[in-house]
Design a protein around this motif. Structure first.
Motif: not given
Length: 464
Positions: A1-25
């Motif tokens: 398991m990695n010791d770096s900070p972890v942020f879990i992106v959650m929400g309802q389906s089709n709300e833009g979660k993957s877009s948020i992750v893509s932008t932050l990464v």
């Protein structure tokens, strides 16, 4: 398991979660789809600085059965001593149940990363419904730090206040963050906020943001190196041919070949800029009316980009470096397709011819035995080429990784709309001198980094 900070992106389906992750990464490797339920399992996307993994974002499926999950959690919460034990128990009991498969994929990161922070994404352009309330309650029972991100996927903000009122009941903080339009500044701002709201992460996230800023500065330098490389390649590019037939026809064919060669160099630049900014899946979506949708050698391009007539006249007055660059080489063709007369500055400033002939656009040399060589030593051409490269950069650097940004460069009243015409007289002269030296086949001591980096930073919304 990695010791770096972890942020879990959650929400309802089709709300833009993957877009948020893509932008932050900062990478478009993440699948972004407008169809509901695209993400079928949790996926980890790290942020790396100099090869070192410093932070993880976890993209998750949307809630499928929040009511059923919440009912079980509330019924059993008194049977476990901590939130983690409760979440772990739900996962262990329901993981093999087919109808809760996606919900368990969503729960797994909470179970596995006890110190994680949850970024919960809502589409603020729609009304709050009961499914949302159940999901918020589940997240509040996770024991994790929680930030709500209101991501309006449509231009409808009628429901935002309602969302904020509800989110304030369940989250440590509520932020507007539109992944469709977020740029580097927005990304840094959110990361900084995350650091101030989550215990023990402030120092880590401050280090992350500072390293990202340093990395961004290196990217500016990389872009300038690309600009310099493609300029030199274009300056030294030529086509030649010989025939015993019609020399006029040969010239026409060679002009076509020359244009294709330069366009290939320009496309190489665009491809490499996308790679630098990690937009490797999609090309940038350029607005229809943008001048860089026009052909490089069109009259409209030459009328809108490059230097003005008065600026070109000053460039001609400054003189060349002994390589045969007369006024015509500096100036023709220019704004509106005008071909400048040779014979002094007065003739240059008063030019009125309105045509765009290939023999004026390029340098065409007739050699022995029907040999023809085509190059381009028109100084104006390279100001225009630079304008197009910087304009393309402006689309790319301001393009959110979740979605392309519509940053249109308008063409109004025939005025110059590029960047080079806005340079100081000294900057224009330095660039002209650099061009002339390179055209001679020599290495210039003038630093293009000093000219271009401040421009790139300004476009990126970063103070110099």
């Amino acid at each position: 398991m990695n010791d770096s900070p972890v942020f879990i992106v959650m929400g309802q389906s089709n709300e833009g979660k993957s877009s948020i992750v893509s932008t932050l990464v900062g990478h478009d490797q993440i699948e972004v789809d407008h169809n509901a339920g695209t993400t079928r399992k949790h996926r980890i996307f790290p942020i790396k600085i100099d090869g070192k993994r410093i932070m993880d974002f976890i993209d998750t499926p949307g809630f499928e059965h929040p009511k059923k999950i919440l009912k079980w959690l509330k019924k059993n919460e008194n049977n476990y001593s901590s939130s983690k034990e409760l979440i772990t128990a739900f996962y262990d009991i329901h993981n093999n149940k087919k109808n809760l498969e996606l919900d368990c994929q969503l729960i797994f990161p909470i179970k596995n990363y006890a110190e994680a922070c949850i970024l919960y994404v809502f589409d603020g352009s729609r009304p709050v419904d009961q499914q949302d309330i159940w999901a918020m309650e589940i997240v509040s029972m996770s024991g994790c730090g929680r930030i709500a991100l209101i991501n309006c996927r449509k231009d409808n903000y009628d429901h935002v206040e309602k969302w904020k009122n509800e989110c304030n009941k369940y989250f440590n903080s509520v932020k507007d963050f539109n992944a469709h339009y977020a740029n580097f500044k927005d990304r840094i701002r959110l990361l900084t906020t995350m650091g101030t709201l989550v215990d023990n992460l402030a120092d880590t996230l401050e280090l992350v943001t500072e390293n990202l800023k340093k990395q961004r500065n290196r990217l500016y330098e990389e872009i300038v190196e690309l600009i310099e490389e493609k300029l030199q390649k274009s300056i030294h590019f030529s086509v030649k041919g010989n025939t015993l037939g019609d020399k006029k026809l040969l010239k026409q064919k060679l002009v076509i070949s020359y244009k294709k060669g330069i366009e290939k160099i320009e496309n190489e630049f665009r491809k490499e800029v996308r790679k630098v900014y990690r937009h490797q899946i999609f090309d940038v979506e350029i607005p229809q009316k943008s001048i860089i949708n026009e052909e490089l050698f069109s009259e409209e391009t030459w009328s809108v980009l490059g230097l003005t007539k008065s600026q070109l006249t000053l460039a001609a007055a400054a003189g060349g470096t002994g390589i045969g660059l007369g006024i015509s080489a500096l100036l023709a063709p220019i704004t509106g397709g005008a071909s400048l007369a040779v014979g002094g500055l007065l003739g240059a400033a008063a030019a009125v011819t309105a045509h765009f002939k290939s023999e004026e656009m390029f340098d065409i040399y007739d050699g022995k035995q029907q040999q023809v060589t085509i190059t381009n030593k028109k100084i104006q051409f390279y100001y225009i080429l630079v304008d197009r490269m910087i304009l393309y950069y402006s689309y790319m650097v301001n393009r959110a990784h979740g979605k392309r940004v519509d940053t249109t460069v308008k063409v109004d009243n025939g005025e110059k709309q590029g960047f080079t015409s806005q340079w100081t007289e000294q900057e224009q002269d330095n660039f002209k001198t650099w061009l002339e030296i390179v055209m001679q086949g020599n290495r210039s001591e003038i630093s293009l980094q000093e000219i271009f980096v401040p421009i790139l930073k300004k476009i990126d919304g970063k103070e110099q």
